[in-house]
Write an enzyme that holds these catalytic residues in place. Structure first.
Site, PDB file in Angstrom:
ATOM      1  N   GLU A   1      26.162  32.283  35.880  1.00 40.08           N
ATOM      2  CA  GLU A   1      26.817  33.546  35.322  1.00 40.08           C
ATOM      3  C   GLU A   1      27.384  34.522  36.635  1.00 40.08           C
ATOM      4  O   GLU A   1      28.459  34.846  36.737  1.00 40.08           O
ATOM      5  CB  GLU A   1      26.335  34.147  34.194  1.00 40.08           C
ATOM      6  CG  GLU A   1      26.559  33.371  32.959  1.00 40.08           C
ATOM      7  CD  GLU A   1      25.688  33.873  31.784  1.00 40.08           C
ATOM      8  OE1 GLU A   1      24.442  34.033  31.913  1.00 40.08           O
ATOM      9  OE2 GLU A   1      26.275  34.503  30.914  1.00 40.08           O
TER      10      GLU A   1
ATOM     11  N   HIS B   1      29.324  34.747  25.789  1.00 40.18           N
ATOM     12  CA  HIS B   1      28.670  33.721  26.822  1.00 40.18           C
ATOM     13  C   HIS B   1      29.859  33.152  27.384  1.00 40.18           C
ATOM     14  O   HIS B   1      29.891  32.148  27.822  1.00 40.18           O
ATOM     15  CB  HIS B   1      27.882  32.636  25.965  1.00 40.18           C
ATOM     16  CG  HIS B   1      26.412  33.226  25.619  1.00 40.18           C
ATOM     17  ND1 HIS B   1      25.925  32.628  24.646  1.00 40.18           N
ATOM     18  CD2 HIS B   1      25.805  34.014  26.173  1.00 40.18           C
ATOM     19  CE1 HIS B   1      24.805  32.888  24.521  1.00 40.18           C
ATOM     20  NE2 HIS B   1      24.511  33.936  25.179  1.00 40.18           N
TER      21      HIS B   1
ATOM     22  N   ARG C   1      17.170  36.399  17.115  1.00 37.53           N
ATOM     23  CA  ARG C   1      18.134  36.554  16.018  1.00 37.53           C
ATOM     24  C   ARG C   1      18.294  35.457  15.007  1.00 37.53           C
ATOM     25  O   ARG C   1      18.288  34.433  15.688  1.00 37.53           O
ATOM     26  CB  ARG C   1      19.407  36.991  16.848  1.00 37.53           C
ATOM     27  CG  ARG C   1      19.739  37.966  17.806  1.00 37.53           C
ATOM     28  CD  ARG C   1      21.078  37.563  18.495  1.00 37.53           C
ATOM     29  NE  ARG C   1      20.904  38.682  19.807  1.00 37.53           N
ATOM     30  CZ  ARG C   1      21.427  38.316  20.863  1.00 37.53           C
ATOM     31  NH1 ARG C   1      22.545  37.130  20.889  1.00 37.53           N
ATOM     32  NH2 ARG C   1      21.425  38.458  22.270  1.00 37.53           N
TER      33      ARG C   1
ATOM     34  N   ARG D   1      29.329  42.567  35.167  1.00 40.35           N
ATOM     35  CA  ARG D   1      29.359  42.110  33.733  1.00 40.35           C
ATOM     36  C   ARG D   1      29.737  43.026  32.690  1.00 40.35           C
ATOM     37  O   ARG D   1      28.922  44.172  32.517  1.00 40.35           O
ATOM     38  CB  ARG D   1      28.072  41.537  33.490  1.00 40.35           C
ATOM     39  CG  ARG D   1      28.072  40.836  32.010  1.00 40.35           C
ATOM     40  CD  ARG D   1      26.660  40.016  31.794  1.00 40.35           C
ATOM     41  NE  ARG D   1      26.764  39.560  30.603  1.00 40.35           N
ATOM     42  CZ  ARG D   1      25.640  39.723  29.592  1.00 40.35           C
ATOM     43  NH1 ARG D   1      24.994  40.266  30.036  1.00 40.35           N
ATOM     44  NH2 ARG D   1      25.964  38.856  28.640  1.00 40.35           N
TER      45      ARG D   1
ATOM     46  N   ASN E   1      25.009  43.371  36.710  1.00 40.27           N
ATOM     47  CA  ASN E   1      24.731  43.238  35.298  1.00 40.27           C
ATOM     48  C   ASN E   1      23.793  44.345  34.809  1.00 40.27           C
ATOM     49  O   ASN E   1      22.427  44.266  34.960  1.00 40.27           O
ATOM     50  CB  ASN E   1      24.060  41.751  35.108  1.00 40.27           C
ATOM     51  CG  ASN E   1      23.794  41.487  33.601  1.00 40.27           C
ATOM     52  OD1 ASN E   1      24.158  42.371  32.928  1.00 40.27           O
ATOM     53  ND2 ASN E   1      23.633  40.459  33.484  1.00 40.27           N
TER      54      ASN E   1
END
Ligand code: ADP
Length: 408
Positions: free
Chosen positions: A394, A190, A251, A101, A9
């Site tokens: 993940e 996601h 965010r 990823r 990743n």
């Protein structure tokens, strides 16, 4: 056939890695190399083969400071050498695949894919939709393909799971020619996590995922809600970019797009400043001065009104999406909490779902206060809608999907 997959990743300044045996779900080694490009680059590694599934971000093994990682190529070299000196050296473990990823697959990639030069090119083209994420993802793909040329490399996209959204859910009511010309639509993110969590939730409920309607709340530093019908995403809160939807660490989540032109005119902010304001200075950080929910709670408990408001806004937005997705699905079998906040924060879980008893959603406070790391049910027995806490993984999901592609 070997079932060991190296998951990579690659971010702009860090590479997370994990060596996973998909057959038994064991993590054989994992780590994260941070501050790529800086003299103080640091490798945190846990190559004892502990087999836990906390993800490389939470590795608590050894730390090597000031490693030579001027760029991604040098960083990967450090990682490969670290793996070689660990308990499962790559020269002895036959790799079935390297799973990468990749954040944005646009509408080209609805599935994980074996990487060739053409796929590399597509990831590059899609950088316009994810300028902060796809370029470092691609840098990782390029150096890893050079370093491990005889292993299949597979790209697993965060957006792919949401390619099942119907047009009514992914279309913005923006003038259609402009939208089409610039690829403006909802993509969702996601997806790897939501896919993993949906299957794990079905296992916990002893049901088939095909028979379930789920509302998955991935509440980490980034946060999203997804409506999943029969294992397929039918609505999701993140959009063209991961900015839309829930309140996040830094965010805004949903905000009237008119705010941008207002601030452009009234505060004279430029595009980059607006981007920074909405993505990096807002959310919990912007409201409470801290992006970590644990710190927000500490401040709220100490009487800080800004922190109190921040967590109220956060939970209100979660509740808003739960209601919306109940309506989208018609009927939900479960609401599923996952990721850093979702897995650990009983306060957020119970406040987000308070007052929903008439919709069949209720939290049992004793079950909710259980702080283990396993999947568990936090609704009372016989509740119409189950409420679950399911740890995400993940890296395992990327490994599983990469192995499927490599074995096909
Ligand atoms: P990412 O989205 O970066 O993958 P995570 O899913 O690990 O991150 O979520 C990280 C966030 O989870 C932290 O910023 C913090 O707000 C939150 N978090 C982690 N542990 C706890 C905890 N025990 N209680 C509440 N929030 C937590």
């Amino acid at each position: 056939m070997t079932t060991t997959v190296l998951v990579l990743n690659c971010g702009s300044s860090s590479i997370k890695y994990q060596l996973v045996d998909v057959a038994n779900g064991k993590s054989l080694a994992k780590g994260v190399l941070e501050r790529i490009g800086e003299p103080s680059a640091r490798l945190r590694r846990d190559d004892a083969g502990t087999g836990d599934q906390d993800g490389p971000g939470s590795t608590d093994g050894t730390v090597q400071d000031d490693v030579a990682a001027a760029d991604h190529e040098a960083a990967l070299d450090v990682i490969l050498r670290a793996l070689e000196s660990g308990e499962h050296p790559l020269s002895e473990v036959e790799l079935a695949a390297v799973g990468h990823r990749v954040v944005h697959g646009g509408d080209r990639f609805a599935e994980p894919v074996l990487i060739d030069d053409d796929v590399e090119h597509s990831i590059d083209v899609l950088s316009s939709l994810a300028p902060l994420h796809n370029p470092p993802n691609l840098a990782g793909v390029r150096v890893a393909r050079r370093a491990l040329p005889h292993v299949p490399h597979v790209a697993v996209f965060d957006t792919a799971f949401h390619q099942t959204l119907p047009p009514s859910a992914y279309t913005y009511a923006l003038e259609s020619r402009t939208a089409a010309e610039h690829g403006v639509r909802r993509y969702g993110f996601h997806g790897t996590s939501v896919s993993y969590v949906s299957r794990a939730a079905a296992r916990l409920m002893e049901r088939s995922v095909e028979d379930l309607n789920l509302i998955v709340l991935h509440l980490g530093n980034g946060a999203s809600a997804t409506a999943v019908r029969g294992g397929r995403s039918v609505d999701t809160s993140m959009g063209l970019t991961p900015l839309e939807g829930l309140v996040m660490g830094t965010r805004t989540g949903d905000i009237d797009a008119g705010v941008l032109s207002h601030l452009r005119r009234e505060a004279g902010l430029g595009i980059d400043e607006l981007d920074d304001l909405l993505n990096r200075q807002s959310g919990l950080l912007g409201l409470a001065g801290a992006n970590d929910m644990r710190e927000v709670h500490r401040r709220a408990r100490a009487g800080d009104e800004d922190a109190r408001l921040a967590r109220e806004v956060y939970c209100h937005r979660v509740r808003h999406y739960v209601g919306a997705y109940l309506a989208v699905l018609g009927q939900a079998h479960a609401v599923v909490f996952t990721a850093g906040v979702g897995e650990n924060d009983a306060w957020v879980r119970s406040h987000s779902l308070s007052g929903l008893r008439r919709l069949g959603i209720e939290v049992d406070h004793v079950r909710n206060s259980f702080a283990g790391s396993r999947s568990h049910i936090i609704s009372p027995d016989g509740a119409e809608v189950a409420v679950l806490v399911v740890p995400t993984d993940e890296e395992f999901e990327i490994a599983r999907q990469a192995l499927d592609v490599a074995a096909a």
